[in-house]
Write a protein that holds these residues in place. Structure first.
Motif, PDB file in Angstrom:
ATOM      1  N   PHE A  46     -34.648  10.671  18.170  1.00  0.00           N
ATOM      2  CA  PHE A  46     -34.358  11.177  16.512  1.00  0.00           C
ATOM      3  C   PHE A  46     -35.609  12.156  16.250  1.00  0.00           C
ATOM      4  O   PHE A  46     -36.420  12.490  16.347  1.00  0.00           O
ATOM      5  N   ARG A  47     -34.745  12.457  14.737  1.00  0.00           N
ATOM      6  CA  ARG A  47     -35.897  13.656  13.817  1.00  0.00           C
ATOM      7  C   ARG A  47     -35.964  13.720  12.394  1.00  0.00           C
ATOM      8  O   ARG A  47     -34.628  12.757  11.983  1.00  0.00           O
ATOM      9  N   GLN A  48     -36.614  14.037  12.388  1.00  0.00           N
ATOM     10  CA  GLN A  48     -37.112  14.184  10.748  1.00  0.00           C
ATOM     11  C   GLN A  48     -37.447  15.647  10.313  1.00  0.00           C
ATOM     12  O   GLN A  48     -38.550  15.965   9.837  1.00  0.00           O
ATOM     13  N   ALA A  49     -36.720  16.136   9.196  1.00  0.00           N
ATOM     14  CA  ALA A  49     -36.324  17.482   8.181  1.00  0.00           C
ATOM     15  C   ALA A  49     -37.428  16.724   7.017  1.00  0.00           C
ATOM     16  O   ALA A  49     -37.166  15.532   6.546  1.00  0.00           O
ATOM     17  N   PRO A  50     -38.136  17.641   5.913  1.00  0.00           N
ATOM     18  CA  PRO A  50     -39.058  17.586   5.873  1.00  0.00           C
ATOM     19  C   PRO A  50     -37.631  17.148   4.095  1.00  0.00           C
ATOM     20  O   PRO A  50     -37.115  17.663   4.384  1.00  0.00           O
ATOM     21  N   GLY A  51     -38.389  15.978   3.546  1.00  0.00           N
ATOM     22  CA  GLY A  51     -37.298  16.014   2.734  1.00  0.00           C
ATOM     23  C   GLY A  51     -35.839  15.557   2.638  1.00  0.00           C
ATOM     24  O   GLY A  51     -35.330  14.810   2.051  1.00  0.00           O
ATOM     25  N   LYS A  52     -36.046  14.882   3.792  1.00  0.00           N
ATOM     26  CA  LYS A  52     -34.399  14.229   4.728  1.00  0.00           C
ATOM     27  C   LYS A  52     -34.991  12.616   5.926  1.00  0.00           C
ATOM     28  O   LYS A  52     -36.193  12.342   5.762  1.00  0.00           O
ATOM     29  N   GLU A  53     -34.369  12.162   5.951  1.00  0.00           N
ATOM     30  CA  GLU A  53     -34.360  10.973   5.924  1.00  0.00           C
ATOM     31  C   GLU A  53     -34.343  11.480   8.123  1.00  0.00           C
ATOM     32  O   GLU A  53     -33.536  12.158   7.938  1.00  0.00           O
ATOM     33  N   ARG A  54     -35.289  10.497   8.711  1.00  0.00           N
ATOM     34  CA  ARG A  54     -34.852  10.368   9.824  1.00  0.00           C
ATOM     35  C   ARG A  54     -33.270   9.443  10.421  1.00  0.00           C
ATOM     36  O   ARG A  54     -32.621   9.081  10.349  1.00  0.00           O
ATOM     37  N   VAL A  77     -39.682  17.123  12.481  1.00  0.00           N
ATOM     38  CA  VAL A  77     -40.596  16.384  13.448  1.00  0.00           C
ATOM     39  C   VAL A  77     -39.653  15.343  14.718  1.00  0.00           C
ATOM     40  O   VAL A  77     -38.411  15.102  13.730  1.00  0.00           O
ATOM     41  N   TYR A  78     -39.596  15.580  16.385  1.00  0.00           N
ATOM     42  CA  TYR A  78     -38.533  15.037  17.390  1.00  0.00           C
ATOM     43  C   TYR A  78     -39.916  13.847  17.474  1.00  0.00           C
ATOM     44  O   TYR A  78     -40.664  14.459  17.909  1.00  0.00           O
ATOM     45  N   TYR A  79     -39.199  12.741  17.653  1.00  0.00           N
ATOM     46  CA  TYR A  79     -39.384  10.977  18.248  1.00  0.00           C
ATOM     47  C   TYR A  79     -38.655  10.662  18.248  1.00  0.00           C
ATOM     48  O   TYR A  79     -37.645  10.932  18.629  1.00  0.00           O
ATOM     49  N   CYS A  80     -39.739  10.981  20.103  1.00  0.00           N
ATOM     50  CA  CYS A  80     -39.157   9.418  21.265  1.00  0.00           C
ATOM     51  C   CYS A  80     -39.405   8.512  20.747  1.00  0.00           C
ATOM     52  O   CYS A  80     -39.970   7.935  20.181  1.00  0.00           O
ATOM     53  N   ALA A  81     -38.039   7.142  20.483  1.00  0.00           N
ATOM     54  CA  ALA A  81     -38.599   5.856  21.106  1.00  0.00           C
ATOM     55  C   ALA A  81     -37.774   5.233  22.265  1.00  0.00           C
ATOM     56  O   ALA A  81     -37.227   5.823  22.648  1.00  0.00           O
ATOM     57  N   ALA A  82     -38.335   4.380  22.664  1.00  0.00           N
ATOM     58  CA  ALA A  82     -37.751   2.902  23.424  1.00  0.00           C
ATOM     59  C   ALA A  82     -37.229   1.727  23.279  1.00  0.00           C
ATOM     60  O   ALA A  82     -38.187   1.248  22.077  1.00  0.00           O
ATOM     61  N   TYR A 118     -35.179   0.098  18.184  1.00  0.00           N
ATOM     62  CA  TYR A 118     -35.806   0.440  18.954  1.00  0.00           C
ATOM     63  C   TYR A 118     -36.752   0.248  18.508  1.00  0.00           C
ATOM     64  O   TYR A 118     -37.113   0.396  17.683  1.00  0.00           O
ATOM     65  N   ASN A 119     -37.499  -0.117  19.110  1.00  0.00           N
ATOM     66  CA  ASN A 119     -39.207  -1.130  18.995  1.00  0.00           C
ATOM     67  C   ASN A 119     -40.089  -0.029  19.436  1.00  0.00           C
ATOM     68  O   ASN A 119     -41.412  -1.017  18.369  1.00  0.00           O
ATOM     69  N   TYR A 120     -40.456   0.690  20.015  1.00  0.00           N
ATOM     70  CA  TYR A 120     -41.497   1.851  20.231  1.00  0.00           C
ATOM     71  C   TYR A 120     -41.131   2.931  20.438  1.00  0.00           C
ATOM     72  O   TYR A 120     -40.367   3.166  20.482  1.00  0.00           O
ATOM     73  N   TRP A 121     -42.253   3.004  19.432  1.00  0.00           N
ATOM     74  CA  TRP A 121     -42.089   5.292  18.877  1.00  0.00           C
ATOM     75  C   TRP A 121     -43.152   5.731  19.480  1.00  0.00           C
ATOM     76  O   TRP A 121     -44.356   5.505  19.087  1.00  0.00           O
ATOM     77  N   GLY A 122     -43.207   6.808  19.930  1.00  0.00           N
ATOM     78  CA  GLY A 122     -44.625   8.302  19.463  1.00  0.00           C
ATOM     79  C   GLY A 122     -44.662   8.522  18.454  1.00  0.00           C
ATOM     80  O   GLY A 122     -43.857   8.571  16.791  1.00  0.00           O
ATOM     81  N   GLN A 123     -45.350   9.644  18.304  1.00  0.00           N
ATOM     82  CA  GLN A 123     -46.027   9.962  17.124  1.00  0.00           C
ATOM     83  C   GLN A 123     -45.301  11.294  16.793  1.00  0.00           C
ATOM     84  O   GLN A 123     -45.231  11.419  15.279  1.00  0.00           O
ATOM     85  N   GLY A 124     -43.987  11.723  17.050  1.00  0.00           N
ATOM     86  CA  GLY A 124     -43.872  12.714  16.829  1.00  0.00           C
ATOM     87  C   GLY A 124     -44.404  14.185  17.530  1.00  0.00           C
ATOM     88  O   GLY A 124     -45.869  14.533  17.957  1.00  0.00           O
ATOM     89  N   THR A 125     -43.720  14.734  17.724  1.00  0.00           N
ATOM     90  CA  THR A 125     -43.654  16.822  17.802  1.00  0.00           C
ATOM     91  C   THR A 125     -43.047  17.660  16.530  1.00  0.00           C
ATOM     92  O   THR A 125     -41.824  17.482  17.172  1.00  0.00           O
ATOM     93  N   GLN A 126     -43.927  18.674  16.652  1.00  0.00           N
ATOM     94  CA  GLN A 126     -42.993  19.112  15.657  1.00  0.00           C
ATOM     95  C   GLN A 126     -41.989  20.478  16.278  1.00  0.00           C
ATOM     96  O   GLN A 126     -42.738  21.111  17.235  1.00  0.00           O
ATOM     97  N   VAL A 127     -40.844  20.651  15.536  1.00  0.00           N
ATOM     98  CA  VAL A 127     -40.629  21.828  16.083  1.00  0.00           C
ATOM     99  C   VAL A 127     -39.719  22.767  15.610  1.00  0.00           C
ATOM    100  O   VAL A 127     -39.214  22.226  14.254  1.00  0.00           O
ATOM    101  N   THR A 128     -40.191  23.479  14.837  1.00  0.00           N
ATOM    102  CA  THR A 128     -40.238  24.642  13.879  1.00  0.00           C
ATOM    103  C   THR A 128     -39.293  26.328  14.491  1.00  0.00           C
ATOM    104  O   THR A 128     -39.340  27.151  15.668  1.00  0.00           O
ATOM    105  N   VAL A 129     -37.656  26.276  13.645  1.00  0.00           N
ATOM    106  CA  VAL A 129     -36.811  27.330  14.852  1.00  0.00           C
ATOM    107  C   VAL A 129     -37.000  28.804  13.638  1.00  0.00           C
ATOM    108  O   VAL A 129     -36.338  27.775  12.239  1.00  0.00           O
ATOM    109  N   SER A 130     -37.314  29.447  14.013  1.00  0.00           N
ATOM    110  CA  SER A 130     -37.599  30.173  12.860  1.00  0.00           C
ATOM    111  C   SER A 130     -36.071  30.853  13.243  1.00  0.00           C
ATOM    112  O   SER A 130     -35.218  31.684  13.652  1.00  0.00           O
ATOM    113  N   SER A 131     -35.465  31.558  11.626  1.00  0.00           N
ATOM    114  CA  SER A 131     -34.550  32.395  11.569  1.00  0.00           C
ATOM    115  C   SER A 131     -35.054  34.330  11.501  1.00  0.00           C
ATOM    116  O   SER A 131     -36.017  34.835  11.813  1.00  0.00           O
TER     117      SER A 131
END
Length: 125
Positions: A37-45, A92-97, A112-125
């Motif tokens: 899953f992913r969550q961008a700033p100001g948006k829902e997961r 922020v990209y989250y892994c879930a199990a 999904y019951n188990y979640w990681g803490q997330g890793t940031q992915v930033t794509v510049s234009s």
């Protein structure tokens, strides 16, 4: 029980590629559905991709044909290969199990019951 831990995020230019990894503890990893899953700033997961124990997969329309989810049960790891990245993939990209022995591919975060803490992915234009 599994505990996902994500890695592989970073900064990349538009059009580039990244591979995220999610390593999980536990001896029953192969039974679990795994998802990103992913969550961008100001948006829902939001759902990105998922894979069940049968290796069935599902993708959000926004990433279909650009992202590939896979798993290696010998390493208790799930991967998300991301190509042709766009600035709107920044999140922020989250892994879930969850969902052991699921017969379908699970797309909802409440499945999904188990979640990681997330890793940031930033794509510049």
């Amino acid at each position: 029980q599994v505990q996902p831990v994500e890695s592989g995020g970073g900064l990349v230019q538009a059009g580039g590629s990244l591979r995220l990894s999610c390593a999980s503890s536990g001896r029953t990893f192969s039974r679990y559905s795994m998802a990103w899953f992913r969550q961008a700033p100001g948006k829902e997961r939001e759902f990105v991709a998922a894979i069940n124990w049968k290796i069935d997969t599902a993708y959000a329309d926004s990433v279909k044909a650009r992202f590939t989810i896979s798993r290696d049960n010998t390493k208790n790891t799930v991967y998300l290969q991301m190509s042709s990245l766009k600035p709107e993939d920044t999140a922020v990209y989250y892994c879930a199990a969850g969902g052991t022995w699921a017969m379908s591919v699970l797309r909802n975060d409440y499945e999904y019951n188990y979640w990681g803490q997330g890793t940031q992915v930033t794509v510049s234009s």
